[in-house]
Design an enzyme around this catalytic site. Structure first.
Site, PDB file in Angstrom:
ATOM      1  N   ILE A  59       0.845  -1.203   0.000  1.00  0.00           N
ATOM      2  CA  ILE A  59       0.000   0.000   0.000  1.00  0.00           C
ATOM      3  C   ILE A  59       0.879   1.252   0.000  1.00  0.00           C
ATOM      4  O   ILE A  59       0.638   2.201  -0.754  1.00  0.00           O
ATOM      5  CB  ILE A  59      -0.958  -0.015   1.216  1.00  0.00           C
ATOM      6  CG1 ILE A  59      -1.895  -1.238   1.123  1.00  0.00           C
ATOM      7  CG2 ILE A  59      -1.765   1.281   1.280  1.00  0.00           C
ATOM      8  CD1 ILE A  59      -2.720  -1.497   2.372  1.00  0.00           C
TER       9      ILE A  59
ATOM     10  N   HIS B 231     -13.227   4.528   8.229  1.00  0.00           N
ATOM     11  CA  HIS B 231     -12.563   3.282   7.799  1.00  0.00           C
ATOM     12  C   HIS B 231     -13.101   2.792   6.452  1.00  0.00           C
ATOM     13  O   HIS B 231     -13.642   1.691   6.350  1.00  0.00           O
ATOM     14  CB  HIS B 231     -12.708   2.182   8.867  1.00  0.00           C
ATOM     15  CG  HIS B 231     -11.660   1.097   8.710  1.00  0.00           C
ATOM     16  ND1 HIS B 231     -11.181   0.354   9.754  1.00  0.00           N
ATOM     17  CD2 HIS B 231     -11.002   0.640   7.614  1.00  0.00           C
ATOM     18  CE1 HIS B 231     -10.284  -0.517   9.321  1.00  0.00           C
ATOM     19  NE2 HIS B 231     -10.158  -0.359   8.015  1.00  0.00           N
TER      20      HIS B 231
ATOM     21  N   GLU C 166     -11.776   1.801  17.406  1.00  0.00           N
ATOM     22  CA  GLU C 166     -12.921   2.124  16.558  1.00  0.00           C
ATOM     23  C   GLU C 166     -14.046   1.096  16.715  1.00  0.00           C
ATOM     24  O   GLU C 166     -13.755  -0.049  17.056  1.00  0.00           O
ATOM     25  CB  GLU C 166     -12.485   2.250  15.088  1.00  0.00           C
ATOM     26  CG  GLU C 166     -11.954   0.969  14.451  1.00  0.00           C
ATOM     27  CD  GLU C 166     -11.452   1.193  13.025  1.00  0.00           C
ATOM     28  OE1 GLU C 166     -10.606   2.068  12.803  1.00  0.00           O
ATOM     29  OE2 GLU C 166     -11.935   0.452  12.142  1.00  0.00           O
TER      30      GLU C 166
ATOM     31  N   ARG D  64      -3.808   1.503  10.603  1.00  0.00           N
ATOM     32  CA  ARG D  64      -4.520   1.061  11.799  1.00  0.00           C
ATOM     33  C   ARG D  64      -4.496   2.191  12.828  1.00  0.00           C
ATOM     34  O   ARG D  64      -3.458   2.831  13.044  1.00  0.00           O
ATOM     35  CB  ARG D  64      -3.869  -0.191  12.406  1.00  0.00           C
ATOM     36  CG  ARG D  64      -4.253  -1.471  11.722  1.00  0.00           C
ATOM     37  CD  ARG D  64      -5.724  -1.823  11.908  1.00  0.00           C
ATOM     38  NE  ARG D  64      -6.146  -3.016  11.178  1.00  0.00           N
ATOM     39  CZ  ARG D  64      -6.663  -3.029   9.940  1.00  0.00           C
ATOM     40  NH1 ARG D  64      -6.843  -1.900   9.282  1.00  0.00           N
ATOM     41  NH2 ARG D  64      -7.035  -4.166   9.374  1.00  0.00           N
TER      42      ARG D  64
ATOM     43  N   ASP E 285      11.376   1.711   7.017  1.00  0.00           N
ATOM     44  CA  ASP E 285      10.835   0.359   7.175  1.00  0.00           C
ATOM     45  C   ASP E 285      11.922  -0.469   7.844  1.00  0.00           C
ATOM     46  O   ASP E 285      13.037   0.011   8.041  1.00  0.00           O
ATOM     47  CB  ASP E 285      10.448  -0.229   5.800  1.00  0.00           C
ATOM     48  CG  ASP E 285       9.308  -1.235   5.930  1.00  0.00           C
ATOM     49  OD1 ASP E 285       9.292  -1.982   6.936  1.00  0.00           O
ATOM     50  OD2 ASP E 285       8.441  -1.289   5.045  1.00  0.00           O
TER      51      ASP E 285
ATOM     52  N   ASP F 273      -8.470   7.653   8.745  1.00  0.00           N
ATOM     53  CA  ASP F 273      -9.517   6.733   8.284  1.00  0.00           C
ATOM     54  C   ASP F 273      -9.746   5.629   9.309  1.00  0.00           C
ATOM     55  O   ASP F 273     -10.692   4.864   9.186  1.00  0.00           O
ATOM     56  CB  ASP F 273      -9.093   6.118   6.935  1.00  0.00           C
ATOM     57  CG  ASP F 273     -10.190   5.268   6.309  1.00  0.00           C
ATOM     58  OD1 ASP F 273     -11.356   5.709   6.305  1.00  0.00           O
ATOM     59  OD2 ASP F 273      -9.894   4.154   5.829  1.00  0.00           O
TER      60      ASP F 273
ATOM     61  N   SER G 223     -10.653   0.651   1.777  1.00  0.00           N
ATOM     62  CA  SER G 223     -10.778  -0.338   0.688  1.00  0.00           C
ATOM     63  C   SER G 223     -12.190  -0.378   0.115  1.00  0.00           C
ATOM     64  O   SER G 223     -12.514  -1.268  -0.677  1.00  0.00           O
ATOM     65  CB  SER G 223     -10.393  -1.728   1.208  1.00  0.00           C
ATOM     66  OG  SER G 223     -11.261  -2.119   2.259  1.00  0.00           O
TER      67      SER G 223
END
Ligand code: 8YV
Length: 318
Positions: free
Chosen positions: A157, A284, A266, A237, A176, A261, A287
Site C-alpha cells: 500500500i 474506515h 474504533e 490502523r 521500514d 480513516d 478499501s
C-alpha cells in the site's frame, strides 16, 4: 457429499454471498456489526470469514469447534486474529493482500489532500451556510507538490501511495525494517533510522501493520521530531497513533492538519478530534470500492477453497 459449512460473520457484497451460497452451506448474516455469538454460530462449521473489528483472540479461537479448519479475514490486516493461537489448533488463517492496495492508497492520498487543502473545513462552511464568497485569505492550506512525503511502512500500500504522490510532485522518503530492492524502491529515499526519517516528513503517511509492535508509534516524542506544520495521514490502523499526542499537536500547530480513516478502539473516535477543524475524519473506508470489496471477497473464498481442498493458499498468513 454435502457441501462444507461456511460461517460468515458480516454482510458481504452480493457477488460474494452468491458465490459462498453456491459453493458452501453458507451461514450468512444481514448484520454490519461484529457477531456476538461466533462460537455458537460456528457449531459444525468448516470455515469462517471474519472482518476487522471481529475479535478473534486466543480465547475465541480456542473455543471454536474442531470442525473449523480455516479462518479467512476479509481484510489485509490481521491484527484482530491471534494467528499463533489458530496455528496451534491447526487452523489456517488467510487474508486479502494486494487486491486492496490501490484503493487504500487512494484513500491515503485523499486524506493527505483533504487535510493539506482544508477540504473538510470548506465543506462544513458551505453546509452550515457560512460561506460569504471567495476571499484572498480564506482557507489557505499547504500545497503538497514539492513537499517531502514520508511513508512509514513501504509495503504494497505504501508503494502504491508513492506512485500516486510522485504524480503530485512529491519527493518520496520511507522508513521500514529493511531497505527494498531497487526495482521496488524506485527513487524513494530509504531511512534506516527514525532520526533521519522524521525530520523530512513534511507529510507523514502511516502504512505499517497494527499490533503490539507498532502500538502508539506516532507518539509525542516522534511528533516533536516532524517538521513544524507537518501533515499526518493514517489509512493503516488506529493503534499506530497516540491520539492524545496527536490531538495536542493539532491544537498547538506542530501538526498543521491530519487525515484519519482508522481509530484506536474504533468505531469509538477520540473525542479530542471532534472539535478540531484541522482534522479530516473518515469512517474506515480505505478499501471500500465496489471492485475492491468484490476482489477481497473472492480472494478470501479462494483461500478457503484451497485449504479445504488440502492445498496451500497463496494468501495464507504465515
Ligand atoms: C482498510 C483494512 O480499508 O484490509 C484491511 O485490513 O483495514 C482496509 O480494508 C484500510 O487499511 C484503512 O484505510
Amino acid at each position: 457429499m454435502p457441501k462444507p459449512v461456511l460461517l460468515v460473520t458480516r454482510r458481504l457484497p452480493q457477488a460474494i454471498e452468491a458465490r459462498a451460497a453456491r459453493d458452501y452451506q453458507a451461514r450468512l448474516t444481514a448484520s454490519d456489526t461484529p457477531m456476538t455469538d461466533v462460537v455458537a454460530q460456528a457449531a459444525g462449521a468448516n470455515a469462517v470469514i471474519c472482518c476487522p473489528g471481529d475479535v478473534f483472540d486466543a480465547a475465541l479461537i480456542g473455543a471454536l469447534p474442531e470442525s473449523v479448519k480455516v479462518i479467512a479475514t476479509f481484510s489485509v490486516g490481521y491484527d484482530h486474529v491471534d494467528v499463533a493461537a489458530a496455528k496451534a489448533r491447526g487452523i489456517a488463517v488467510c487474508n486479502t493482500p494486494d487486491v486492496l492496495s490501490v484503493a487504500t492508497a487512494e484513500c491515503a492520498m485523499l486524506l493527505i489532500l483533504a487535510a493539506a487543502r482544508r477540504a473538510g473545513e470548506g465543506e462544513r462552511m458551505i453546509r452550515a451556510g457560512n460561506w460569504l464568497g471567495w476571499a484572498p485569505t480564506q482557507l489557505m492550506g499547504t500545497q503538497v507538490s514539492g513537499r517531502r512525503l514520508g511513508i512509514f511502512g513501504f509495503g504494497r500500500i505504501g508503494r502504491e501511495l508513492a506512485k500516486m504522490a510522485r504524480g503530485f510532485g512529491m519527493a518520496i522518503h520511507y522508513h521500514d525494517v529493511a531497505r527494498l530492492p531497487p526495482e521496488l524502491e524506485g527513487d524513494a529515499v530509504f531511512h534506516p533510522t527514525e532520526e533521519t526519517f522524521l525530520p523530512v516528513c513534511d507529510v507523514l503517511s502511516l502504512h505499517a501493520p497494527g499490533g503490539a509492535g507498532t502500538r502508539h508509534w506516532l507518539n509525542a516524542d516522534r511528533i516533536a521530531r516532524l517538521p513544524k506544520g507537518a501533515v499526518v495521514a493514517n489509512a493503516a490502523r488506529g493503534t499506530l497513533v497516540d491520539d492524545i499526542a496527536l490531538v495536542a499537536a493539532l491544537t498547538s500547530g506542530q501538526v498543521a492538519a491530519a487525515g484519519l480513516d482508522v481509530y484506536d478502539g474504533e468505531p469509538r473516535v477520540n473525542p479530542g478530534y471532534l472539535g478540531l477543524e484541522n482534522v479530516v475524519l473518515l469512517p474506515h473506508l480505505g478499501s471500500a470500492t465496489t471492485e475492491t470489496r468484490d476482489a477481497m471477497g473472492h480472494l478470501a473464498l479462494d483461500g478457503i477453497d484451497a485449504v479445504l481442498a488440502g492445498r496451500t493458499p497463496a494468501n495464507l498468513v504465515r
